[in-house]
Design a protein around this motif. Structure first.
Motif, PDB file in Angstrom:
ATOM      1  N   VAL A   4     -39.324 -26.215  54.402  1.00  0.00           N
ATOM      2  CA  VAL A   4     -40.174 -25.505  53.782  1.00  0.00           C
ATOM      3  C   VAL A   4     -39.459 -23.575  54.073  1.00  0.00           C
ATOM      4  CG1 VAL A   4     -42.248 -23.546  54.925  1.00  0.00           C
ATOM      5  CG2 VAL A   4     -41.553 -26.379  55.292  1.00  0.00           C
ATOM      6  N   GLU A   5     -38.587 -23.538  54.627  1.00  0.00           N
ATOM      7  CA  GLU A   5     -37.743 -21.724  54.902  1.00  0.00           C
ATOM      8  C   GLU A   5     -37.473 -21.570  53.467  1.00  0.00           C
ATOM      9  OE1 GLU A   5     -37.335 -21.053  59.597  1.00  0.00           O
ATOM     10  OE2 GLU A   5     -36.308 -22.442  58.955  1.00  0.00           O
ATOM     11  N   ARG A   6     -36.207 -22.918  53.566  1.00  0.00           N
ATOM     12  CA  ARG A   6     -35.727 -23.148  52.074  1.00  0.00           C
ATOM     13  C   ARG A   6     -36.016 -22.492  50.948  1.00  0.00           C
ATOM     14  NH1 ARG A   6     -32.912 -28.097  54.256  1.00  0.00           N
ATOM     15  NH2 ARG A   6     -33.113 -28.488  52.806  1.00  0.00           N
ATOM     16  N   LEU A   7     -37.070 -23.509  50.520  1.00  0.00           N
ATOM     17  CA  LEU A   7     -37.625 -23.672  48.828  1.00  0.00           C
ATOM     18  C   LEU A   7     -39.287 -21.958  49.162  1.00  0.00           C
ATOM     19  CD1 LEU A   7     -39.828 -27.158  49.398  1.00  0.00           C
ATOM     20  CD2 LEU A   7     -38.252 -25.851  47.625  1.00  0.00           C
ATOM     21  N   ARG A   8     -39.552 -21.443  50.705  1.00  0.00           N
ATOM     22  CA  ARG A   8     -40.065 -20.328  50.326  1.00  0.00           C
ATOM     23  C   ARG A   8     -39.131 -19.548  49.878  1.00  0.00           C
ATOM     24  NH1 ARG A   8     -43.145 -20.050  55.345  1.00  0.00           N
ATOM     25  NH2 ARG A   8     -44.306 -21.313  54.403  1.00  0.00           N
ATOM     26  N   VAL A 104     -47.528 -25.513  54.262  1.00  0.00           N
ATOM     27  CA  VAL A 104     -47.753 -24.697  52.162  1.00  0.00           C
ATOM     28  C   VAL A 104     -46.663 -23.455  52.628  1.00  0.00           C
ATOM     29  CG1 VAL A 104     -48.877 -22.815  50.856  1.00  0.00           C
ATOM     30  CG2 VAL A 104     -50.384 -24.776  52.310  1.00  0.00           C
ATOM     31  N   VAL A 105     -45.829 -24.243  51.878  1.00  0.00           N
ATOM     32  CA  VAL A 105     -44.702 -22.828  50.933  1.00  0.00           C
ATOM     33  C   VAL A 105     -44.988 -21.970  50.015  1.00  0.00           C
ATOM     34  CG1 VAL A 105     -42.319 -22.675  49.363  1.00  0.00           C
ATOM     35  CG2 VAL A 105     -43.168 -24.680  50.660  1.00  0.00           C
ATOM     36  N   GLY A 106     -45.992 -21.612  49.155  1.00  0.00           N
ATOM     37  CA  GLY A 106     -46.330 -20.523  48.137  1.00  0.00           C
ATOM     38  C   GLY A 106     -46.837 -21.050  47.011  1.00  0.00           C
ATOM     39  N   THR A 107     -46.823 -20.387  46.189  1.00  0.00           N
ATOM     40  CA  THR A 107     -47.698 -20.545  44.585  1.00  0.00           C
ATOM     41  C   THR A 107     -46.579 -20.630  43.580  1.00  0.00           C
ATOM     42  OG1 THR A 107     -48.594 -18.470  44.032  1.00  0.00           O
ATOM     43  CG2 THR A 107     -49.721 -20.503  45.644  1.00  0.00           C
ATOM     44  N   SER A 108     -46.661 -20.929  42.703  1.00  0.00           N
ATOM     45  CA  SER A 108     -45.621 -20.521  41.525  1.00  0.00           C
ATOM     46  C   SER A 108     -46.094 -19.792  40.412  1.00  0.00           C
ATOM     47  CB  SER A 108     -44.509 -22.141  41.396  1.00  0.00           C
ATOM     48  OG  SER A 108     -43.673 -21.691  39.965  1.00  0.00           O
ATOM     49  N   ASP A 109     -45.683 -20.517  39.349  1.00  0.00           N
ATOM     50  CA  ASP A 109     -46.586 -19.633  37.853  1.00  0.00           C
ATOM     51  C   ASP A 109     -48.088 -20.805  37.787  1.00  0.00           C
ATOM     52  OD1 ASP A 109     -44.194 -17.122  37.191  1.00  0.00           O
ATOM     53  OD2 ASP A 109     -43.231 -18.905  37.108  1.00  0.00           O
TER      54      ASP A 109
END
Length: 202
Positions: A4-8, A104-109
């Motif tokens: 999760v941390e790496r992807l974020r 949840v990591v976050g949102t993309s485009d």
């Protein structure tokens, strides 16, 4: 660092690094402003030493995009708090993925579709080997593809098709006997750039 941390960290760095063009974030068949409904998909990444990506094959009897490969997701309902809530709800409905299992990591485009949706991809990490189950009225099956394969630009082919009197580009990714193309491949291409797997040609 956890997955999760790496992807974020990679996603945040990618958003700082460059802005995508409008053509990267909308179906090339859109040639004028159209009404768009809010939608969201869940980019569910399995927490393995070699992470995977959960995709679905849409049911063959659906009115739109029947039989195509897609992320779990759909229209954001008025009762959803936001796009993240919509993506989690849709994933639970389509493949019985418990929302509480998603970090949840976050949102993309965002990606705007010719069929009238403004799609927000929501990245999330899930435990491996969950007992997922396809909702037969919407999803024929689900499968897991290696994330590195899906994001590798070497596995993504740019094609062109004539539509409405003009040549329109699109992407294709083949994995085993699956053809990943259209909206799903476009979102993966954008995500690949955001996560640092490739960059547009200078």
């Amino acid at each position: 660092m956890t997955l999760v941390e790496r992807l974020r960290a990679a996603l945040e760095q990618g958003h700082r690094r460059e802005e995508l063009s409008l053509s990267d974030m909308r179906d090339p068949r859109i040639v004028e402003d159209i009404a768009l409904a809010p939608a969201a998909v869940l980019v569910a990444i399995t927490d393995r030493p070699e992470p995977g990506l959960i995709l679905t094959e849409r049911a063959s009897n659906l009115r739109k995009h029947a039989g195509q490969i897609a992320f779990p997701g759909g229209r954001v309902d008025p009762g959803d708090a936001d796009e993240i809530a919509g993506a989690l709800r849709e994933a639970q409905e389509e493949i019985a993925l418990p929302p509480e299992a998603v970090r949840v990591v976050g949102t993309s485009d965002r990606y705007c579709t010719f069929t009238g949706f403004d799609i927000v991809p929501v990245l999330g990490v899930i435990p491996p080997d969950l007992p997922l189950r396809a909702q037969e009225s919407e999803v024929a099956s689900w499968f897991e593809v290696p994330l590195a394969f899906a994001l590798d630009p070497a596995n993504r082919v740019r094609r062109e098709v004539e539509y409405g009197g003009a040549i329109r580009p699109y992407y294709e990714i083949f994995w085993q006997d699956r053809r990943i193309w259209g909206i799903t491949a476009a979102i993966l291409a954008n995500l690949s750039r955001r996560l640092g797997h490739d960059h547009p040609a200078a």
